[in-house]
Design a protein around this motif. Structure first.
Motif, PDB file in Angstrom:
ATOM      1  N   MET A   1       0.958  -1.052   0.051  1.00  0.00           N
ATOM      2  CA  MET A   1       0.056   0.091   0.001  1.00  0.00           C
ATOM      3  C   MET A   1       0.914   1.230  -0.095  1.00  0.00           C
ATOM      4  N   LEU A   2       0.842   1.988  -1.039  1.00  0.00           N
ATOM      5  CA  LEU A   2       1.826   3.066  -1.273  1.00  0.00           C
ATOM      6  C   LEU A   2       1.133   4.290  -0.966  1.00  0.00           C
ATOM      7  N   ILE A   3       2.044   4.919  -0.154  1.00  0.00           N
ATOM      8  CA  ILE A   3       1.438   6.386   0.484  1.00  0.00           C
ATOM      9  C   ILE A   3       2.629   7.521   0.336  1.00  0.00           C
ATOM     10  N   CYS A   4       1.884   8.245  -0.391  1.00  0.00           N
ATOM     11  CA  CYS A   4       3.058   9.543  -0.772  1.00  0.00           C
ATOM     12  C   CYS A   4       2.347  10.854  -0.223  1.00  0.00           C
ATOM     13  N   ALA A   5       3.508  11.560   0.215  1.00  0.00           N
ATOM     14  CA  ALA A   5       3.013  12.850   0.422  1.00  0.00           C
ATOM     15  C   ALA A   5       4.041  14.071  -0.242  1.00  0.00           C
ATOM     16  N   MET A   6       3.206  15.016  -0.385  1.00  0.00           N
ATOM     17  CA  MET A   6       4.224  16.326  -1.068  1.00  0.00           C
ATOM     18  C   MET A   6       3.767  17.531  -0.801  1.00  0.00           C
ATOM     19  N   ASN A   7       4.348  18.541  -1.113  1.00  0.00           N
ATOM     20  CA  ASN A   7       3.894  19.801  -0.997  1.00  0.00           C
ATOM     21  C   ASN A   7       3.626  20.145  -2.484  1.00  0.00           C
ATOM     22  N   PRO A   8       2.597  21.334  -2.776  1.00  0.00           N
ATOM     23  CA  PRO A   8       2.269  21.708  -4.016  1.00  0.00           C
ATOM     24  C   PRO A   8       3.284  22.322  -4.775  1.00  0.00           C
ATOM     25  N   CYS A   9       4.241  22.873  -4.089  1.00  0.00           N
ATOM     26  CA  CYS A   9       5.369  23.649  -5.058  1.00  0.00           C
ATOM     27  C   CYS A   9       6.699  23.690  -3.914  1.00  0.00           C
ATOM     28  N   PRO A  10       7.857  24.427  -4.316  1.00  0.00           N
ATOM     29  CA  PRO A  10       9.007  24.425  -3.604  1.00  0.00           C
ATOM     30  C   PRO A  10       8.531  25.008  -2.509  1.00  0.00           C
ATOM     31  N   CYS A  11       8.013  26.279  -2.349  1.00  0.00           N
ATOM     32  CA  CYS A  11       7.689  27.009  -1.058  1.00  0.00           C
ATOM     33  C   CYS A  11       6.766  26.204  -0.249  1.00  0.00           C
ATOM     34  N   GLY A  12       5.820  25.646  -0.804  1.00  0.00           N
ATOM     35  CA  GLY A  12       4.825  24.842  -0.341  1.00  0.00           C
ATOM     36  C   GLY A  12       3.585  25.491  -0.123  1.00  0.00           C
ATOM     37  N   TYR A  13       3.424  26.755  -0.572  1.00  0.00           N
ATOM     38  CA  TYR A  13       2.061  27.596  -0.289  1.00  0.00           C
ATOM     39  C   TYR A  13       1.194  27.681  -1.667  1.00  0.00           C
ATOM     40  N   PHE A  14       1.583  27.001  -2.685  1.00  0.00           N
ATOM     41  CA  PHE A  14       0.813  26.903  -3.819  1.00  0.00           C
ATOM     42  C   PHE A  14      -0.624  26.780  -3.671  1.00  0.00           C
ATOM     43  N   GLY A  15      -1.629  27.334  -3.956  1.00  0.00           N
ATOM     44  CA  GLY A  15      -2.994  27.131  -3.827  1.00  0.00           C
ATOM     45  C   GLY A  15      -3.315  27.128  -2.149  1.00  0.00           C
TER      46      GLY A  15
ATOM     47  N   PRO B   1      -5.188  28.872   1.082  1.00  0.00           N
ATOM     48  CA  PRO B   1      -6.070  29.940   1.154  1.00  0.00           C
ATOM     49  C   PRO B   1      -5.759  31.268   1.676  1.00  0.00           C
ATOM     50  N   THR B   2      -4.789  31.407   2.704  1.00  0.00           N
ATOM     51  CA  THR B   2      -4.476  32.699   3.244  1.00  0.00           C
ATOM     52  C   THR B   2      -2.939  33.125   2.946  1.00  0.00           C
ATOM     53  N   ARG B   3      -2.029  32.278   2.365  1.00  0.00           N
ATOM     54  CA  ARG B   3      -0.695  32.763   2.251  1.00  0.00           C
ATOM     55  C   ARG B   3      -0.393  32.663   0.665  1.00  0.00           C
ATOM     56  N   THR B   4       0.375  33.499   0.420  1.00  0.00           N
ATOM     57  CA  THR B   4       0.780  33.799  -1.120  1.00  0.00           C
ATOM     58  C   THR B   4       1.960  32.919  -1.335  1.00  0.00           C
ATOM     59  N   CYS B   5       1.972  32.093  -2.542  1.00  0.00           N
ATOM     60  CA  CYS B   5       3.082  31.360  -3.069  1.00  0.00           C
ATOM     61  C   CYS B   5       4.200  32.421  -3.545  1.00  0.00           C
ATOM     62  N   SER B   6       5.464  32.177  -2.987  1.00  0.00           N
ATOM     63  CA  SER B   6       6.725  32.764  -3.341  1.00  0.00           C
ATOM     64  C   SER B   6       7.507  32.350  -4.493  1.00  0.00           C
ATOM     65  N   CYS B   7       7.022  31.149  -4.981  1.00  0.00           N
ATOM     66  CA  CYS B   7       7.870  30.755  -6.176  1.00  0.00           C
ATOM     67  C   CYS B   7       7.724  31.446  -7.371  1.00  0.00           C
ATOM     68  N   PRO B   8       8.697  31.487  -8.145  1.00  0.00           N
ATOM     69  CA  PRO B   8       8.686  32.294  -9.530  1.00  0.00           C
ATOM     70  C   PRO B   8       7.585  31.582 -10.416  1.00  0.00           C
ATOM     71  N   ASN B   9       7.339  32.491 -11.443  1.00  0.00           N
ATOM     72  CA  ASN B   9       6.438  31.889 -12.460  1.00  0.00           C
ATOM     73  C   ASN B   9       6.859  30.633 -12.908  1.00  0.00           C
ATOM     74  N   GLY B  10       6.070  29.686 -12.970  1.00  0.00           N
ATOM     75  CA  GLY B  10       6.284  28.296 -13.531  1.00  0.00           C
ATOM     76  C   GLY B  10       6.740  27.205 -12.565  1.00  0.00           C
ATOM     77  N   ALA B  11       7.291  27.713 -11.638  1.00  0.00           N
ATOM     78  CA  ALA B  11       8.146  26.914 -10.609  1.00  0.00           C
ATOM     79  C   ALA B  11       6.998  25.741 -10.156  1.00  0.00           C
ATOM     80  N   PRO B  12       5.666  26.348  -9.690  1.00  0.00           N
ATOM     81  CA  PRO B  12       4.784  25.183  -9.139  1.00  0.00           C
ATOM     82  C   PRO B  12       4.609  23.999 -10.243  1.00  0.00           C
ATOM     83  N   ALA B  13       4.407  24.451 -11.529  1.00  0.00           N
ATOM     84  CA  ALA B  13       4.149  23.430 -12.508  1.00  0.00           C
ATOM     85  C   ALA B  13       5.458  22.363 -12.838  1.00  0.00           C
ATOM     86  N   ARG B  14       6.600  23.081 -12.447  1.00  0.00           N
ATOM     87  CA  ARG B  14       7.834  22.266 -12.692  1.00  0.00           C
ATOM     88  C   ARG B  14       8.005  21.171 -11.559  1.00  0.00           C
TER      89      ARG B  14
END
Length: 510
Positions: free
Chosen positions: A343-357, A359-372
């Protein structure tokens, strides 16, 4: 002078009978070992000589000894042939007599004559039983490991002298007693789900996953509780069956993962390798391939925290084993297959800084970083993860609430009840849980009501689901229905299952 003693060879989890043949002749003193021995086997000659002499027996150092390990075309590995080689010497020189020619001997000898433990005793004892062997002699410290096997006399021996005294009827040994299998009792000190604040949807998803053996992807910002939730999964896993326990223990026996305090794996393993693990460390390998982390998690959980931080090659190693439940490791000398139904359990942040998406904090990653960052997890691997669940941040009111949540014991009770239904359903098929259903079993047991079928059809077209995703939704819905003790898959079951497959539309298409 000639003697032939039986032993067992081990190649991966496959055991095979080995005849340790000895011929003693005149001439210049030498002790040779033939039959494709590795270094550990070749060095046995010095251990055997010292052990025999220090145990009070004679070793003629004016003779020529030739050992042959048959079949001679298979590689012999390890120190387990020390004991049968010593018995062969004592047999050829008439220092022992009795009923031992059809017995099997396994063990490493120390220079003093003590018999030291070896790896892989459990699969070798099982192979000896299947071959019709009545008596097998193993090291004393491997006794508990082998004590769950019945139908064969297993003698756990401390030293060479005790073995000879037994064979010569001076002081008989008793076979080890069969120990009934006992399920693991979860200790109080393990983290409990009652301490988790909020995250009701995530806890429900993990309950469904545990009940049906489904793979899970958790995605959320730092501090939302992904790792904390994963560490509590062992407390809600269903009881391991006897067959599963023996199969898992065989892997740990081969890997040297058993101890005196833990001779039998009577619980579902939980493995959590660091993201720096190599593809070989995950899949297994070596000159004679040994089990990797994915096989050590067999019948249990493999938790990969910070999934995008694993190398691409390491992640892609998982794709074929997740589908087949086995992994084949090919080397020049052999190709070995190990089970890895996990049973594989994986966990991850949505972007390098962790705040993409967030509700209250702004993602500080440069454009395109979350997608990459998200693209490090390939589509085919993501598609093989049955349940996708977002782990949102917990608000202050939930954190400050002093009331305890539902304890793990209550969740585990429901999980065990659902798994019991599945074990009865799949009896005789080789399938143990809903996640492992074949296409034929899925068609047979995933029966939808008319309304549920219409909802699934609409969702398939609107969400653009793949054939694999369709199959996963049916299996998840079947598990949800089992938790609800429902024969058919109803509308509420299919709706809950569909919501577990929609998360990738939010993040991976952003």
């Amino acid at each position: 002078m000639f003697a032939k003693i039986k032993s067992i060879g081990l190649m991966g989890l496959e055991s095979y009978m080995v005849d340790v043949e000895l011929n003693i002749s005149g001439g210049k003193h030498a002790l040779e070992v033939v039959g494709l021995p590795d270094t550990a086997v070749s060095e046995a000659r010095d251990r055997v000589i010292a052990a025999i002499q220090n145990s009070g027996f004679e070793m003629h150092l004016t003779s020529h000894y030739i050992f042959n390990l048959a079949p001679a075309d298979r590689k012999k590995e390890g120190s387990l042939y020390d004991l049968p080689m010593a018995v062969a010497v004592l047999s050829a020189t008439r220092q022992i007599n009795g009923d031992y020619k059809e017995a099997v001997f396994i063990g490493e000898l120390s220079l003093s004559g003590d018999i030291k433990p070896v790896k892989g005793v459990l699969p070798m004892v099982m192979a000896a039983k299947d071959a019709g062997i009545k008596d097998i002699y193993i090291p004393l410290e491997n006794g508990d490991e082998a004590s769950v096997i019945d139908g064969i006399n297993i003698y756990a021996v401390k030293n060479l002298k005790a073995l000879v005294d037994h064979i010569n009827d001076f002081e008989k040994l008793k076979p080890i007693e069969l120990k009934p299998f006992k399920h693991y009792e979860i200790p109080d000190y393990l983290p409990d789900f009652k301490d988790v604040k909020g995250q009701f949807e995530v806890k429900r998803a993990l309950e469904v996953a545990a009940a049906g053996g489904h793979n899970v992807m958790m995605i959320g910002p730092p501090g939302s509780g992904k790792s904390m939730l994963a560490k509590r999964i062992p407390t809600i896993l269903p009881d391991i069956t006897v067959d599963e326990a023996l199969e898992t223990t065989k892997i740990y026996s081969l890997a040297g993962g058993l101890t005196k305090d833990k001779p039998i794996i009577n619980y579902r393993p939980f493995r959590s390798p660091h993201h720096t693990v190599s593809p070989v460390g995950l899949s297994g390998g070596g000159t004679i391939p040994k089990p990797g982390e994915i096989s050590l998690a067999h019948n249990g959980v493999l938790f990969l925290d910070e999934l995008p931080e694993f190398s691409r090659n390491t992640m892609e190693v998982l794709r074929q084993p997740m589908e087949n439940g086995t992994i084949t490791i090919s080397r020049a000398s052999c190709a070995l297959t190990y089970p890895c139904s996990v049973m594989l359990i994986c966990a991850m942040n949505p972007c390098p800084c962790g705040y993409f998406g967030h509700p209250t904090r702004t993602c500080s990653c440069p454009n395109g970083a979350p997608a990459r960052y998200l693209s490090k997890v390939s589509g085919p691997l993501l598609d093989r993860l049955d349940i996708h669940i977002e782990v949102p941040p917990v608000d202050y009111n939930q954190l400050s609430d002093n009331e305890s949540g539902e304890p793990s014991a209550a969740i585990r009770e429901r999980v065990n009840a659902a798994r019991k239904i599945q074990l009865e359903r799949f009896k005789g098929t080789g399938v143990s849980c809903n996640a492992k259903m074949t296409s034929a079993l899925t068609r047979k047991y995933c029966v939808l009501t008319e309304d549920a079928a219409k909802i699934l059809e609409t969702s398939f077209e609107k969400l653009g689901l793949s054939a694999r995703a369709y199959d996963k939704i049916l299996k998840i819905a079947r598990t949800i229905a089992d938790l609800d003790n429902s024969t058919d898959i109803q509308t509420k079951h299919i709706l809950e299952a569909i919501q577990y497959r929609a998360l990738d539309r939010k993040f991976w298409k952003a």
